[in-house]
Design a protein around this motif. Sequence first.
Motif, short mmCIF file in Angstrom:
data_model
loop_
_atom_site.label_atom_id
_atom_site.label_comp_id
_atom_site.label_asym_id
_atom_site.label_seq_id
_atom_site.Cartn_x
_atom_site.Cartn_y
_atom_site.Cartn_z
N ASP A 93 21.75 34.87 -9.05
CA ASP A 93 21.23 33.80 -10.16
C ASP A 93 20.38 32.74 -9.40
O ASP A 93 19.56 32.48 -9.98
CB ASP A 93 22.37 33.38 -11.06
CG ASP A 93 23.01 34.34 -12.03
OD1 ASP A 93 22.45 35.37 -12.03
OD2 ASP A 93 24.15 33.93 -12.20
N SER A 94 20.80 32.32 -8.37
CA SER A 94 20.11 30.97 -7.67
C SER A 94 18.80 31.57 -7.08
O SER A 94 17.95 30.92 -7.28
CB SER A 94 21.00 30.68 -6.41
OG SER A 94 21.26 31.91 -5.48
N ASP A 95 18.62 32.88 -6.80
CA ASP A 95 17.36 33.35 -6.46
C ASP A 95 16.48 33.43 -7.61
O ASP A 95 15.23 33.07 -7.61
CB ASP A 95 17.37 34.69 -5.72
CG ASP A 95 18.15 34.66 -4.63
OD1 ASP A 95 18.12 33.91 -3.67
OD2 ASP A 95 18.99 35.58 -4.31
N ILE A 96 16.85 34.11 -8.55
CA ILE A 96 16.04 34.12 -9.94
C ILE A 96 15.73 32.84 -10.50
O ILE A 96 14.49 32.52 -10.78
CB ILE A 96 16.81 35.14 -11.02
CG1 ILE A 96 17.16 36.28 -10.37
CG2 ILE A 96 16.38 34.87 -12.31
CD1 ILE A 96 18.42 37.13 -11.31
N LYS A 97 16.67 31.76 -10.50
CA LYS A 97 16.47 30.43 -10.74
C LYS A 97 15.32 29.92 -9.84
O LYS A 97 14.32 29.12 -10.51
CB LYS A 97 17.70 29.61 -10.59
CG LYS A 97 17.55 28.35 -11.24
CD LYS A 97 18.73 27.56 -11.03
CE LYS A 97 18.81 26.23 -11.80
NZ LYS A 97 18.56 25.18 -10.65
N ASP A 136 6.46 34.62 -13.14
CA ASP A 136 6.43 34.95 -14.51
C ASP A 136 7.46 36.12 -14.79
O ASP A 136 7.83 36.17 -15.87
CB ASP A 136 4.81 35.67 -14.77
CG ASP A 136 3.99 34.34 -14.73
OD1 ASP A 136 3.60 33.85 -15.59
OD2 ASP A 136 3.21 34.44 -13.39
N ALA A 137 7.88 36.67 -13.89
CA ALA A 137 9.01 37.91 -14.06
C ALA A 137 9.77 38.05 -12.59
O ALA A 137 9.09 37.57 -11.69
CB ALA A 137 8.21 39.16 -14.34
N TYR A 138 10.75 38.70 -12.88
CA TYR A 138 11.66 39.06 -11.70
C TYR A 138 12.23 40.46 -11.65
O TYR A 138 12.79 40.48 -12.44
CB TYR A 138 12.70 37.85 -11.53
CG TYR A 138 13.42 37.58 -10.17
CD1 TYR A 138 12.93 36.27 -9.71
CD2 TYR A 138 14.56 38.46 -9.75
CE1 TYR A 138 13.71 36.03 -8.54
CE2 TYR A 138 14.88 38.14 -8.55
CZ TYR A 138 14.55 37.02 -7.86
OH TYR A 138 15.27 36.87 -6.70
N ILE A 139 11.74 41.19 -10.52
CA ILE A 139 12.30 42.45 -10.62
C ILE A 139 13.05 42.73 -9.36
O ILE A 139 12.54 42.37 -8.27
CB ILE A 139 11.16 43.60 -10.94
CG1 ILE A 139 10.51 43.57 -12.39
CG2 ILE A 139 11.56 45.02 -10.65
CD1 ILE A 139 9.50 44.42 -12.88
#
Length: 123
Positions: free
Chosen positions: A89-93, A101-104
């Motif tokens: 979650d910390s990486d995505i945040k 704009d997006a995270y895959i």
Amino acid sequence: MAKKQILLVDDEPDLVEMVKLRLEANDYGVIVAYNGQEALDKARKDKPDLIILDLMLPKMDGYKVCGLLKADTRYNKIPIIMFTARAQDSDIKMGKEVGADAYITKPFEPQALLAKIKELLKE
């Protein structure tokens, strides 16, 4: 209509080749970079329609590249997809904070990546 250009940034040549073939098969032009500095230079020179950006890169990480591009009014409209094995979650945040704009996350579903590209390019 001209092909949309995608800048693909990853330091794993096999993965780059696989994704590049998939994108080209879907009628995208692909520019490749293997480290953060090269990604920044090519983004500035070529102004791609979209960037697929790994996080863990030599020379400069993906967060830094994304942050620098999003802070520059000449490039901040280019959609950036963070493309990484880091799924915390910390990486995505952090990705959102620098303007992604997006995270895959990898391993990834090719159709999910293509669908996200189409969505961001409004195709």
